[in-house]
Design a protein around this motif. Sequence first.
Motif, PDB file in Angstrom:
ATOM      1  N   VAL A 171      -4.621  -0.498  15.141  1.00  0.00           N
ATOM      2  CA  VAL A 171      -5.481  -0.589  13.962  1.00  0.00           C
ATOM      3  C   VAL A 171      -4.990   0.397  12.904  1.00  0.00           C
ATOM      4  N   LEU A 172      -5.013  -0.048  11.642  1.00  0.00           N
ATOM      5  CA  LEU A 172      -4.719   0.817  10.507  1.00  0.00           C
ATOM      6  C   LEU A 172      -6.000   1.078   9.734  1.00  0.00           C
ATOM      7  N   GLY A 173      -6.206   2.322   9.348  1.00  0.00           N
ATOM      8  CA  GLY A 173      -7.281   2.674   8.432  1.00  0.00           C
ATOM      9  C   GLY A 173      -6.665   2.830   7.058  1.00  0.00           C
ATOM     10  N   VAL A 174      -7.120   2.036   6.092  1.00  0.00           N
ATOM     11  CA  VAL A 174      -6.499   2.039   4.768  1.00  0.00           C
ATOM     12  C   VAL A 174      -7.547   2.076   3.664  1.00  0.00           C
ATOM     13  N   TYR A 175      -7.119   2.619   2.527  1.00  0.00           N
ATOM     14  CA  TYR A 175      -7.947   2.605   1.323  1.00  0.00           C
ATOM     15  C   TYR A 175      -7.447   1.479   0.440  1.00  0.00           C
TER      16      TYR A 175
ATOM     17  N   LEU B 118       0.845  -1.188   0.000  1.00  0.00           N
ATOM     18  CA  LEU B 118       0.000   0.000   0.000  1.00  0.00           C
ATOM     19  C   LEU B 118       0.885   1.243   0.000  1.00  0.00           C
ATOM     20  N   ALA B 119       0.586   2.161  -0.900  1.00  0.00           N
ATOM     21  CA  ALA B 119       1.329   3.417  -1.009  1.00  0.00           C
ATOM     22  C   ALA B 119       0.954   4.340   0.150  1.00  0.00           C
TER      23      ALA B 119
ATOM     24  N   ILE C  34      -2.828   4.948   3.119  1.00  0.00           N
ATOM     25  CA  ILE C  34      -2.871   4.787   4.581  1.00  0.00           C
ATOM     26  C   ILE C  34      -3.493   6.045   5.169  1.00  0.00           C
ATOM     27  N   GLU C  35      -4.680   5.887   5.724  1.00  0.00           N
ATOM     28  CA  GLU C  35      -5.415   7.038   6.252  1.00  0.00           C
ATOM     29  C   GLU C  35      -5.044   7.320   7.700  1.00  0.00           C
TER      30      GLU C  35
END
Length: 137
Positions: free
Chosen positions: A31-35, A17-18, A22-23
């Motif tokens: 926790v990671l929030g990702v698109y 993931l670029a 990564i939000e």
Amino acid sequence: MRNMKCRAYYKPLKKMLAPDQIESINFETKVLGVYIEMDGKGYHRFRMSDFEIMWYTGLQDRNGKDIYEGDILKVPDLYETPENTSMTYHYEVIDYGDCAFTLGGQPIYEDHEYISDECEVIGNIYDNPELLGEVRE
């Protein structure tokens, strides 16, 4: 506060993931929030343990590409012998340890002109593991 830039390798899908995907990273809840497109949705929250996070070194290679932890760099050999006058190269991995990014076990710093002028990112340890056989120990 200075923003830190990173990318993340999502282990279940084997996908890098670029930074713009990564939000958020919550170190408290892990926790990671990702698109990422999945199940008809674009935004997801996943456990941090499902990722390998790689931080930006603050450097770019000779082509202007950002250098991250886990990148494999094509590094010119600094020695020339009478029998070998053409430029030769070897591969080294950007790592992090002892509070510093390292290349071939040696600390690098933001003003390290050698990396920006001479080295080239050719892959990373997750997407290009076949290159690791070429890395000098």
